[in-house]
Design a protein around this motif. Structure first.
Motif, PDB file in Angstrom:
ATOM      1  N   LYS A  42       0.790  -1.342  -0.110  1.00 29.91           N
ATOM      2  CA  LYS A  42       0.108  -0.028  -0.045  1.00 29.91           C
ATOM      3  C   LYS A  42       0.838   1.333  -0.017  1.00 29.91           C
ATOM      4  N   LEU A  43       0.332   2.425  -0.794  1.00 31.77           N
ATOM      5  CA  LEU A  43       1.174   3.571  -0.735  1.00 31.77           C
ATOM      6  C   LEU A  43       0.216   4.758  -0.445  1.00 31.77           C
ATOM      7  N   LEU A  44       0.394   5.664   0.224  1.00 37.50           N
ATOM      8  CA  LEU A  44      -0.676   6.818   0.555  1.00 37.50           C
ATOM      9  C   LEU A  44      -0.206   7.923  -0.455  1.00 37.50           C
ATOM     10  N   ALA A  49      -2.794  20.292  -3.611  1.00 35.65           N
ATOM     11  CA  ALA A  49      -3.822  21.158  -4.244  1.00 35.65           C
ATOM     12  C   ALA A  49      -4.458  20.500  -5.508  1.00 35.65           C
ATOM     13  N   PRO A  50      -5.978  20.428  -5.258  1.00 35.80           N
ATOM     14  CA  PRO A  50      -6.647  20.408  -4.106  1.00 35.80           C
ATOM     15  C   PRO A  50      -6.268  19.443  -3.095  1.00 35.80           C
ATOM     16  N   PRO A  51      -6.596  19.833  -1.799  1.00 35.43           N
ATOM     17  CA  PRO A  51      -5.910  18.849  -0.925  1.00 35.43           C
ATOM     18  C   PRO A  51      -6.962  17.469  -0.796  1.00 35.43           C
ATOM     19  N   GLY A  52      -6.154  16.505  -0.640  1.00 34.96           N
ATOM     20  CA  GLY A  52      -6.768  15.318  -0.709  1.00 34.96           C
ATOM     21  C   GLY A  52      -5.730  14.039  -0.500  1.00 34.96           C
ATOM     22  N   GLU A  53      -6.143  12.834  -0.130  1.00 31.34           N
ATOM     23  CA  GLU A  53      -5.566  11.655  -0.072  1.00 31.34           C
ATOM     24  C   GLU A  53      -6.220  10.501  -0.605  1.00 31.34           C
ATOM     25  N   GLY A  62      -3.472   5.601  -8.655  1.00 28.74           N
ATOM     26  CA  GLY A  62      -3.734   7.052  -8.406  1.00 28.74           C
ATOM     27  C   GLY A  62      -3.487   7.800  -9.488  1.00 28.74           C
ATOM     28  N   LEU A  63      -4.219   8.755  -9.795  1.00 28.14           N
ATOM     29  CA  LEU A  63      -4.117   9.782 -10.772  1.00 28.14           C
ATOM     30  C   LEU A  63      -3.295  11.087 -10.462  1.00 28.14           C
ATOM     31  N   VAL A  64      -2.322  11.524 -11.085  1.00 23.45           N
ATOM     32  CA  VAL A  64      -2.049  13.005 -10.779  1.00 23.45           C
ATOM     33  C   VAL A  64      -2.134  13.887 -11.989  1.00 23.45           C
ATOM     34  N   LEU A  65      -2.592  14.879 -11.808  1.00 25.49           N
ATOM     35  CA  LEU A  65      -2.652  15.753 -13.016  1.00 25.49           C
ATOM     36  C   LEU A  65      -1.575  16.654 -13.297  1.00 25.49           C
ATOM     37  N   GLN A  67       0.924  19.153 -13.295  1.00 24.46           N
ATOM     38  CA  GLN A  67       1.383  20.481 -12.420  1.00 24.46           C
ATOM     39  C   GLN A  67       0.851  20.116 -11.096  1.00 24.46           C
ATOM     40  N   GLN A  68       0.265  19.177 -10.806  1.00 25.58           N
ATOM     41  CA  GLN A  68      -0.686  19.151  -9.402  1.00 25.58           C
ATOM     42  C   GLN A  68       0.592  18.706  -8.154  1.00 25.58           C
ATOM     43  N   PRO A  69       0.756  19.760  -7.379  1.00 26.56           N
ATOM     44  CA  PRO A  69       1.527  19.064  -6.216  1.00 26.56           C
ATOM     45  C   PRO A  69       1.129  17.930  -5.449  1.00 26.56           C
ATOM     46  N   HIS A  70       1.885  16.967  -5.089  1.00 29.82           N
ATOM     47  CA  HIS A  70       1.533  15.776  -4.578  1.00 29.82           C
ATOM     48  C   HIS A  70       2.801  15.345  -3.787  1.00 29.82           C
ATOM     49  N   HIS A  71       2.633  14.074  -2.947  1.00 30.44           N
ATOM     50  CA  HIS A  71       3.730  13.423  -2.375  1.00 30.44           C
ATOM     51  C   HIS A  71       3.273  11.992  -2.174  1.00 30.44           C
TER      52      HIS A  71
END
Length: 92
Positions: A42-44, A49-53, A62-65, A67-71
Motif C-alpha cells: 500500500k502507498l498513500l 492542491a486541491p487537498p486530498g488523499e 492513483g492519478l496525478v494531474l 502540475q498538481q503538487p503531491h507526494h
C-alpha cells in the motif's frame, strides 16, 4: 477511441528504493499526467492542491494531474511504478 499509452515509466521502486524526491512534494510538468501503480502493498498518495488523499493498492491506481503538487508515503513493504502520459488516461 484507443486507450492512452504511457510514453515513459519509472523503474519499479520499493519502500527502500523510493527516491526522496517522490516522498517530498513535487509535481508533473505541464501537459503530463502521472499514474501511480502499486504492484504490492500500500502507498498513500497525498495531493496538496486541491487537498486530498488516496490509499493506493494493487488494482487501485492513483492519478496525478499536470502540475498538481503531491507526494507519496509507503504504508509498509510495497512495490510501485509511475507511468507518464501526454493525454489524460482512463483508470480502471
Amino acid at each position: 477511441m484507443s486507450a492512452a499509452t504511457p510514453y515513459r515509466s519509472t523503474p519499479v521502486f520499493d519502500e527502500g528504493s523510493l527516491p526522496t524526491a517522490l516522498r517530498g512534494e513535487h509535481s508533473t510538468k505541464a501537459g503530463v499526467w502521472g499514474v501511480i501503480r502499486v504492484l504490492e502493498g500500500k502507498l498513500l498518495l497525498t495531493w496538496a492542491a486541491p487537498p486530498g488523499e488516496q490509499l493506493l493498492e494493487p488494482g487501485s491506481p492513483g492519478l496525478v494531474l499536470p502540475q498538481q503538487p503531491h507526494h507519496v508515503t509507503p504504508q509498509g513493504p510495497m512495490r510501485m511504478q509511475v507511468d507518464f502520459y501526454d493525454v489524460e488516461p482512463e483508470l480502471p
